[in-house]
Design a protein around this motif. Sequence first.
Motif, PDB file in Angstrom:
ATOM      1  N   MET A 181     -17.094 108.831   4.531  1.00 45.14           N
ATOM      2  CA  MET A 181     -18.148 107.971   5.063  1.00 45.14           C
ATOM      3  C   MET A 181     -18.590 106.938   4.036  1.00 45.14           C
ATOM      4  O   MET A 181     -18.946 105.818   4.385  1.00 45.14           O
ATOM      5  CB  MET A 181     -19.337 108.816   5.513  1.00 45.14           C
ATOM      6  CG  MET A 181     -19.078 109.586   6.795  1.00 45.14           C
ATOM      7  SD  MET A 181     -20.398 110.732   7.238  1.00 45.14           S
ATOM      8  CE  MET A 181     -21.803 109.663   7.304  1.00 45.14           C
ATOM      9  N   VAL A 182     -18.560 107.296   2.779  1.00 46.68           N
ATOM     10  CA  VAL A 182     -18.979 106.357   1.732  1.00 46.68           C
ATOM     11  C   VAL A 182     -17.885 105.338   1.444  1.00 46.68           C
ATOM     12  O   VAL A 182     -18.159 104.155   1.262  1.00 46.68           O
ATOM     13  CB  VAL A 182     -19.372 107.130   0.454  1.00 46.68           C
ATOM     14  CG1 VAL A 182     -19.558 106.197  -0.715  1.00 46.68           C
ATOM     15  CG2 VAL A 182     -20.644 107.928   0.702  1.00 46.68           C
ATOM     16  N   THR A 183     -16.628 105.768   1.411  1.00 49.73           N
ATOM     17  CA  THR A 183     -15.548 104.861   1.021  1.00 49.73           C
ATOM     18  C   THR A 183     -15.009 104.010   2.164  1.00 49.73           C
ATOM     19  O   THR A 183     -14.444 102.946   1.914  1.00 49.73           O
ATOM     20  CB  THR A 183     -14.375 105.646   0.404  1.00 49.73           C
ATOM     21  OG1 THR A 183     -13.896 106.597   1.344  1.00 49.73           O
ATOM     22  CG2 THR A 183     -14.800 106.330  -0.876  1.00 49.73           C
ATOM     23  N   ALA A 184     -15.152 104.399   3.402  1.00 46.77           N
ATOM     24  CA  ALA A 184     -14.591 103.636   4.525  1.00 46.77           C
ATOM     25  C   ALA A 184     -15.153 102.218   4.621  1.00 46.77           C
ATOM     26  O   ALA A 184     -14.393 101.272   4.808  1.00 46.77           O
ATOM     27  CB  ALA A 184     -14.796 104.390   5.830  1.00 46.77           C
ATOM     28  N   PRO A 185     -16.457 101.991   4.495  1.00 39.66           N
ATOM     29  CA  PRO A 185     -16.943 100.610   4.558  1.00 39.66           C
ATOM     30  C   PRO A 185     -16.439  99.751   3.400  1.00 39.66           C
ATOM     31  O   PRO A 185     -16.282  98.547   3.560  1.00 39.66           O
ATOM     32  CB  PRO A 185     -18.468 100.749   4.488  1.00 39.66           C
ATOM     33  CG  PRO A 185     -18.751 102.129   4.926  1.00 39.66           C
ATOM     34  CD  PRO A 185     -17.573 102.942   4.511  1.00 39.66           C
ATOM     35  N   LEU A 186     -16.156 100.337   2.271  1.00 38.88           N
ATOM     36  CA  LEU A 186     -15.666  99.564   1.135  1.00 38.88           C
ATOM     37  C   LEU A 186     -14.254  99.058   1.369  1.00 38.88           C
ATOM     38  O   LEU A 186     -13.861  98.035   0.824  1.00 38.88           O
ATOM     39  CB  LEU A 186     -15.703 100.418  -0.138  1.00 38.88           C
ATOM     40  CG  LEU A 186     -17.090 100.891  -0.581  1.00 38.88           C
ATOM     41  CD1 LEU A 186     -16.979 101.781  -1.803  1.00 38.88           C
ATOM     42  CD2 LEU A 186     -17.990  99.713  -0.876  1.00 38.88           C
ATOM     43  N   LEU A 187     -13.483  99.748   2.191  1.00 40.45           N
ATOM     44  CA  LEU A 187     -12.114  99.337   2.447  1.00 40.45           C
ATOM     45  C   LEU A 187     -12.037  98.133   3.374  1.00 40.45           C
ATOM     46  O   LEU A 187     -11.071  97.385   3.348  1.00 40.45           O
ATOM     47  CB  LEU A 187     -11.322 100.502   3.052  1.00 40.45           C
ATOM     48  CG  LEU A 187     -11.155 101.720   2.159  1.00 40.45           C
ATOM     49  CD1 LEU A 187     -10.449 102.825   2.923  1.00 40.45           C
ATOM     50  CD2 LEU A 187     -10.392 101.372   0.908  1.00 40.45           C
ATOM     51  N   THR A 188     -13.051  97.914   4.202  1.00 41.65           N
ATOM     52  CA  THR A 188     -13.002  96.819   5.156  1.00 41.65           C
ATOM     53  C   THR A 188     -13.680  95.559   4.655  1.00 41.65           C
ATOM     54  O   THR A 188     -13.535  94.510   5.261  1.00 41.65           O
ATOM     55  CB  THR A 188     -13.662  97.242   6.479  1.00 41.65           C
ATOM     56  OG1 THR A 188     -15.005  97.631   6.229  1.00 41.65           O
ATOM     57  CG2 THR A 188     -12.904  98.389   7.118  1.00 41.65           C
ATOM     58  N   GLN A 189     -14.412  95.618   3.586  1.00 41.06           N
ATOM     59  CA  GLN A 189     -15.099  94.450   3.077  1.00 41.06           C
ATOM     60  C   GLN A 189     -14.248  93.758   2.031  1.00 41.06           C
ATOM     61  O   GLN A 189     -13.448  94.372   1.356  1.00 41.06           O
ATOM     62  CB  GLN A 189     -16.437  94.842   2.451  1.00 41.06           C
ATOM     63  CG  GLN A 189     -17.423  95.381   3.456  1.00 41.06           C
ATOM     64  CD  GLN A 189     -18.717  95.812   2.801  1.00 41.06           C
ATOM     65  OE1 GLN A 189     -18.821  95.819   1.593  1.00 41.06           O
ATOM     66  NE2 GLN A 189     -19.685  96.164   3.600  1.00 41.06           N
ATOM     67  N   GLY A 190     -14.431  92.459   1.924  1.00 43.18           N
ATOM     68  CA  GLY A 190     -13.732  91.709   0.894  1.00 43.18           C
ATOM     69  C   GLY A 190     -14.402  91.904  -0.450  1.00 43.18           C
ATOM     70  O   GLY A 190     -15.571  92.244  -0.552  1.00 43.18           O
TER      71      GLY A 190
END
Length: 138
Positions: free
Chosen positions: A35-44
């Motif tokens: 849950m913490v790392t998933a948003p980081l993968l989609t952002q530039g």
Amino acid sequence: MWAGQSKWDRDSEPMGEINVTPLVDVMLVLLIIFMVTAPLLTQGVNVDLPDSESPAMQQNVEPLVVTIQADGQIYMQDHAIAIEQLAPRIEAMRQQKPGLPIFIRGDAKTPYGRVAEVMSLLETSGIRKVGLVTEPHR
């Protein structure tokens, strides 16, 4: 050496179920990590690229240069051209000179969509390799 039976051997039977508490703990930790790392993968990620000095390209053939000004006006070499005429003219030039290299020069303030539109028209003309011309860093 003691040969008797212990109390544990008589009273206990083999455990037939799995203790799920450690399994649930591990799954919750993995869930939190994802849950913490998933948003980081989609952002530039903002990156400051280093400045570089590259040598000028040496070519035997003068390339066809398509220039896009900040206001969206398109030029082939030094002549203004409407965007509807770009693909047919490039196809005609490529029939005469099949290996003619094509470069795109875009003003720094040119909207990215305009450059993408020109590149799309070049692709429909059968051109698969396009060079982007930049100015050296001052």
